[in-house]
Design a protein around this motif. Structure first.
Motif, PDB file in Angstrom:
ATOM      1  N   THR A   1       0.821  -1.211   0.000  1.00  0.00           N
ATOM      2  CA  THR A   1       0.000   0.000   0.000  1.00  0.00           C
ATOM      3  C   THR A   1       0.850   1.254   0.000  1.00  0.00           C
ATOM      4  OG1 THR A   1      -0.147   0.027   2.392  1.00  0.00           O
ATOM      5  CG2 THR A   1      -1.882  -1.123   1.228  1.00  0.00           C
ATOM      6  N   ASP A   2       0.252   2.334  -0.449  1.00  0.00           N
ATOM      7  CA  ASP A   2       0.864   3.654  -0.442  1.00  0.00           C
ATOM      8  C   ASP A   2       0.116   4.476   0.602  1.00  0.00           C
ATOM      9  OD1 ASP A   2       1.434   6.404  -0.949  1.00  0.00           O
ATOM     10  OD2 ASP A   2       1.921   5.933  -3.032  1.00  0.00           O
ATOM     11  N   VAL A   3       0.847   5.151   1.473  1.00  0.00           N
ATOM     12  CA  VAL A   3       0.231   5.933   2.546  1.00  0.00           C
ATOM     13  C   VAL A   3      -0.801   6.905   1.985  1.00  0.00           C
ATOM     14  CG1 VAL A   3       0.684   7.596   4.383  1.00  0.00           C
ATOM     15  CG2 VAL A   3       2.259   5.703   4.005  1.00  0.00           C
ATOM     16  N   LYS A   4      -0.521   7.474   0.837  1.00  0.00           N
ATOM     17  CA  LYS A   4      -1.413   8.460   0.230  1.00  0.00           C
ATOM     18  C   LYS A   4      -2.765   7.850  -0.160  1.00  0.00           C
ATOM     19  CE  LYS A   4      -1.482  11.863  -3.504  1.00  0.00           C
ATOM     20  NZ  LYS A   4      -0.742  12.418  -4.640  1.00  0.00           N
TER      21      LYS A   4
ATOM     22  N   PHE B   1      -5.099   1.210  -0.368  1.00  0.00           N
ATOM     23  CA  PHE B   1      -4.756   0.820  -1.730  1.00  0.00           C
ATOM     24  C   PHE B   1      -3.319   1.205  -2.063  1.00  0.00           C
ATOM     25  CE2 PHE B   1      -9.253   1.851  -1.421  1.00  0.00           C
ATOM     26  CZ  PHE B   1      -9.790   0.603  -1.680  1.00  0.00           C
ATOM     27  N   CYS B   2      -2.849   0.724  -3.205  1.00  0.00           N
ATOM     28  CA  CYS B   2      -1.480   1.033  -3.625  1.00  0.00           C
ATOM     29  C   CYS B   2      -1.425   2.254  -4.535  1.00  0.00           C
ATOM     30  CB  CYS B   2      -0.875  -0.174  -4.342  1.00  0.00           C
ATOM     31  SG  CYS B   2      -1.669  -0.535  -5.918  1.00  0.00           S
ATOM     32  N   SER B   3      -2.570   2.603  -5.137  1.00  0.00           N
ATOM     33  CA  SER B   3      -2.580   3.694  -6.112  1.00  0.00           C
ATOM     34  C   SER B   3      -3.993   4.243  -6.267  1.00  0.00           C
ATOM     35  CB  SER B   3      -2.103   3.172  -7.468  1.00  0.00           C
ATOM     36  OG  SER B   3      -3.026   2.215  -7.973  1.00  0.00           O
ATOM     37  N   LYS B   4      -4.080   5.371  -6.957  1.00  0.00           N
ATOM     38  CA  LYS B   4      -5.394   5.963  -7.255  1.00  0.00           C
ATOM     39  C   LYS B   4      -6.193   5.019  -8.156  1.00  0.00           C
ATOM     40  CE  LYS B   4      -7.591  10.177  -9.026  1.00  0.00           C
ATOM     41  NZ  LYS B   4      -8.857   9.538  -9.060  1.00  0.00           N
ATOM     42  N   ARG B   5      -5.511   4.327  -9.042  1.00  0.00           N
ATOM     43  CA  ARG B   5      -6.180   3.394  -9.958  1.00  0.00           C
ATOM     44  C   ARG B   5      -6.924   2.316  -9.163  1.00  0.00           C
ATOM     45  NH1 ARG B   5      -4.934  -1.610 -11.677  1.00  0.00           N
ATOM     46  NH2 ARG B   5      -5.856  -2.275 -13.628  1.00  0.00           N
ATOM     47  N   CYS B   6      -6.258   1.698  -8.200  1.00  0.00           N
ATOM     48  CA  CYS B   6      -6.908   0.639  -7.419  1.00  0.00           C
ATOM     49  C   CYS B   6      -8.021   1.218  -6.537  1.00  0.00           C
ATOM     50  CB  CYS B   6      -5.882  -0.125  -6.585  1.00  0.00           C
ATOM     51  SG  CYS B   6      -4.917  -1.298  -7.570  1.00  0.00           S
ATOM     52  N   ALA B   7      -7.818   2.425  -6.012  1.00  0.00           N
ATOM     53  CA  ALA B   7      -8.878   3.071  -5.230  1.00  0.00           C
ATOM     54  C   ALA B   7     -10.099   3.329  -6.111  1.00  0.00           C
ATOM     55  CB  ALA B   7      -8.358   4.376  -4.623  1.00  0.00           C
TER      56      ALA B   7
END
Length: 60
Positions: free
Chosen positions: A10-13, A17-23
């Motif tokens: 995951t990405d803290v941001k 999720f790991c990215s905006k795409r997965c979110a």
């Protein structure tokens, strides 16, 4: 913790999720009803049947 969509870290941001795409993929699943669970409540089934019958009677 791993991304629930693609299992990357995951990405803290974008946590969890790991990215905006997965979110965005997750949001689309929520909006489309992919995460819904069918109800076994007889009243819910009766209301759905009535709504479906009324929708068929209305002209489009």
């Amino acid at each position: 913790m791993s991304c629930p969509i693609c299992a990357k870290d995951t990405d803290v941001k974008y946590r969890p999720f790991c990215s905006k795409r997965c979110a965005d993929i997750d949001l689309a699943k929520w909006l489309s009803g992919s995460y819904s669970t069918p109800s076994q409540d007889p009243e819910d089934m009766e209301e759905a049947a009535i709504a479906a019958a009324e929708a068929q009677r209305k002209p489009h």
